[in-house]
Design a protein around this motif. Structure first.
Motif, short mmCIF file in Angstrom:
data_model
loop_
_atom_site.label_atom_id
_atom_site.label_comp_id
_atom_site.label_asym_id
_atom_site.label_seq_id
_atom_site.Cartn_x
_atom_site.Cartn_y
_atom_site.Cartn_z
N LYS A 101 12.11 -3.95 3.71
CA LYS A 101 11.11 -2.89 4.42
C LYS A 101 9.62 -3.48 4.00
O LYS A 101 9.47 -3.88 2.93
CB LYS A 101 11.48 -1.30 3.66
N GLY A 102 8.75 -3.15 4.87
CA GLY A 102 7.52 -3.34 4.37
C GLY A 102 6.77 -3.20 3.06
O GLY A 102 6.33 -3.69 2.11
N ALA A 103 7.04 -1.83 2.64
CA ALA A 103 6.77 -1.45 1.52
C ALA A 103 7.37 -1.95 0.26
O ALA A 103 6.65 -2.36 -0.90
CB ALA A 103 6.90 0.32 1.32
N ALA A 104 8.77 -2.31 0.43
CA ALA A 104 9.27 -2.90 -0.82
C ALA A 104 8.83 -4.34 -0.86
O ALA A 104 8.69 -5.00 -1.92
CB ALA A 104 10.75 -2.89 -0.18
N ALA A 105 8.82 -5.16 0.28
CA ALA A 105 8.01 -6.36 0.22
C ALA A 105 6.70 -6.37 -0.57
O ALA A 105 6.35 -7.65 -1.36
CB ALA A 105 8.02 -6.87 1.91
N ALA A 106 6.02 -5.61 -0.09
CA ALA A 106 4.66 -5.48 -0.77
C ALA A 106 4.69 -5.31 -2.18
O ALA A 106 3.96 -6.08 -2.93
CB ALA A 106 3.91 -4.25 -0.14
N ARG A 107 5.52 -4.47 -2.86
CA ARG A 107 5.75 -4.19 -4.08
C ARG A 107 6.12 -5.47 -4.96
O ARG A 107 5.82 -5.98 -6.09
CB ARG A 107 6.50 -3.17 -4.35
N MET A 108 6.92 -6.19 -4.14
CA MET A 108 7.68 -7.45 -4.87
C MET A 108 6.71 -8.57 -4.92
O MET A 108 6.95 -9.41 -5.73
CB MET A 108 8.96 -8.05 -3.87
N VAL A 109 5.77 -8.76 -4.17
CA VAL A 109 4.50 -9.48 -4.26
C VAL A 109 3.43 -8.92 -5.04
O VAL A 109 2.40 -9.85 -5.06
CB VAL A 109 4.35 -10.24 -2.86
N GLY A 110 3.32 -7.72 -5.26
CA GLY A 110 2.46 -7.18 -6.07
C GLY A 110 1.19 -6.80 -5.33
O GLY A 110 0.08 -7.03 -5.75
N VAL A 111 1.48 -6.43 -4.28
CA VAL A 111 0.05 -5.70 -3.53
C VAL A 111 0.54 -4.31 -2.92
O VAL A 111 1.73 -3.79 -3.19
CB VAL A 111 -0.27 -6.53 -2.35
N SER A 112 -0.57 -3.60 -2.58
CA SER A 112 -0.19 -2.25 -2.37
C SER A 112 0.61 -2.21 -0.85
O SER A 112 0.37 -3.24 -0.16
CB SER A 112 -1.52 -1.42 -2.20
N THR A 113 0.97 -1.01 -0.57
CA THR A 113 1.73 -0.72 0.64
C THR A 113 0.85 -1.00 1.76
O THR A 113 0.92 -1.62 2.76
CB THR A 113 2.33 0.40 0.59
N SER A 114 -0.55 -0.30 1.85
CA SER A 114 -1.47 -0.63 2.67
C SER A 114 -1.89 -2.11 3.04
O SER A 114 -2.06 -2.38 4.02
CB SER A 114 -2.54 0.37 2.29
N CYS A 115 -1.95 -2.68 1.92
CA CYS A 115 -2.27 -4.36 2.23
C CYS A 115 -1.22 -4.85 2.84
O CYS A 115 -1.63 -5.82 3.85
CB CYS A 115 -2.37 -4.70 0.60
#
Length: 389
Positions: free
Chosen positions: A26-40
């Motif tokens: 999911k987009g949110a999970a991918a964002a957390r895994m690379v160290g950025v916010s969900t909105s980013c």
């Protein structure tokens, strides 16, 4: 897209984010895994437009996602296009086209947007016409078997089925279908017998010992105009070297107006005396008004041209050394003849009757230059009308 701080992250971070999304995160999970916010991550995803997955492996000769990332990084760093192209091992023309074709409407080059657009264009909207239409495939295959070229087949289909688009196809589609195996084994289907173009190079002219040659600049202007029949081009096609009876050949004569072909049987070899005697004997049946000029290359086999001219009535002219385009019709016709008499084969096994049969078949093929009439039809019409002067 606003140039906020999160867009200043290294492209490797965005690359990893999209890799995770393509893997199914999911987009949110991918964002957390690379160290950025969900909105980013959401802004990255929106800027890319959508997520397209390749339905088949992409050939290495095309730009990859990594190539497009390198292009984007180069543009951001204000590196020249040629330097970018060198860094990814592509031509600078390829990079120019990529930037022009796949930039966004605001002029920015976004590598993931660009890659998605390239993948979307890969898909074919419909099945190839020849693949999905058995009657068309049958007609094309039959004409190839009769040794028609794809161009001749395409024109024939347009004439034969003027109101049926399903039975019309361009020559390029026939080539593609042949190479794709849709028309059976491609070997022998085309007149050259080759599946790719053969590179050519020009030779270096050497002095010729033929005496009293008349070159093309002395030839009458009416020959070039192709309005008056009786002007011929001639050549030899050579067979196998090292054959038991020595090298073999067949003479070819083509009339410039009608494209009519005569094959000259050379059972005793193709040195000057044999060619002289064969030309005299095998052009005797032509009306005198159809024996005006003969254009040949500077091969030694024509060294007795003065005797040939005296006995046949032809005025014989010679091309410049290594200039086959000066007998372009004859060169093209030799390519057609090679369908029947391949290179490196023993031509002595073919009888005079064999040569007459092949010439008759070639003279029954429609030619675009003749308005899709055959050479036999064109010659018959001129003989009937008496157009010989």
């Amino acid at each position: 897209m606003p140039r906020w701080a999160h867009n200043k992250l290294p492209s490797s971070v965005q690359k990893r984010y999209f890799e995770l999304v393509r893997e199914g995160h999911k987009g949110a999970a991918a964002a957390r895994m690379v160290g950025v916010s969900t909105s980013c991550g959401s802004l990255w995803f929106i800027d890319a437009g959508r997520m397209v997955l390749a339905d088949a492996p992409v050939s290495a000769r095309f730009l990859t996602q990594d190539d497009r990332i390198a292009i984007a990084d180069g543009i951001h760093a204000k590196v020249g296009v040629k330097e970018i192209a060198a860094s990814i091992g592509k031509s600078f023309q390829t990079v120019y086209r990529e930037i022009q074709r796949n930039s966004k409407s605001d002029g920015r080059y976004q590598p993931w947007w660009a890659h998605n657009q390239a993948l979307l264009r890969r898909g074919r909207s419909k099945e190839e016409k020849i693949r999905g239409h058995e009657p068309l495939r049958t007609v094309v295959r039959d004409k190839l078997t009769e040794k028609w070229s794809p161009q001749q087949i395409s024109r024939f289909l347009t004439r034969a089925y003027p109101d049926l688009s399903a039975m019309q196809v361009c020559a390029e589609s026939i080539y593609k279908a042949l190479y794709a195996g849709l028309l059976g084994c491609r070997s022998g289907k085309l007149r050259t017998g080759r599946s790719r173009r053969k590179p050519h190079r020009r030779g270096v002219a050497i002095p010729n010992k033929i005496k009293n040659m008349k070159l093309l600049d002395q030839r009458p202007a009416e020959v070039t105009e192709r309005q008056v029949p009786g002007h011929w081009e001639g050549d030899l096609i050579i067979g196998q070297y090292g054959a038991p009876g020595g090298a073999t050949a067949i003479g070819t004569l083509v009339e410039r107006v009608t494209k009519f072909l005569i094959l000259v049987h050379l059972p005793d070899g193709y040195k000057a005396p044999q060619l002289r005697d064969a030309l005299i004997a095998q052009t005797r049946h032509l009306p005198e008004s159809w024996r005006k000029t003969l254009t040949w290359d500077q091969g030694r086999e024509m060294s007795m041209h003065e005797q040939t001219a005296a006995a046949t009535g032809f005025d014989i002219y010679f091309c410049d050394p290594h200039s086959p385009w000066q007998r372009g019709l004859n060169e093209n016709t030799n390519g057609l003849i090679r369908q029947y008499f391949p290179k490196h084969t023993d031509l002595s096994i073919h009888t005079a009757q064999d040569l007459q049969t092949v010439a008759a078949q070639l003279n029954q093929r429609p030619r675009l230059a003749l308005g899709d009439r055959t050479p036999a039809e064109a010659m018959r019409a001129l003989l009937t009308n008496g157009s010989t002067s």
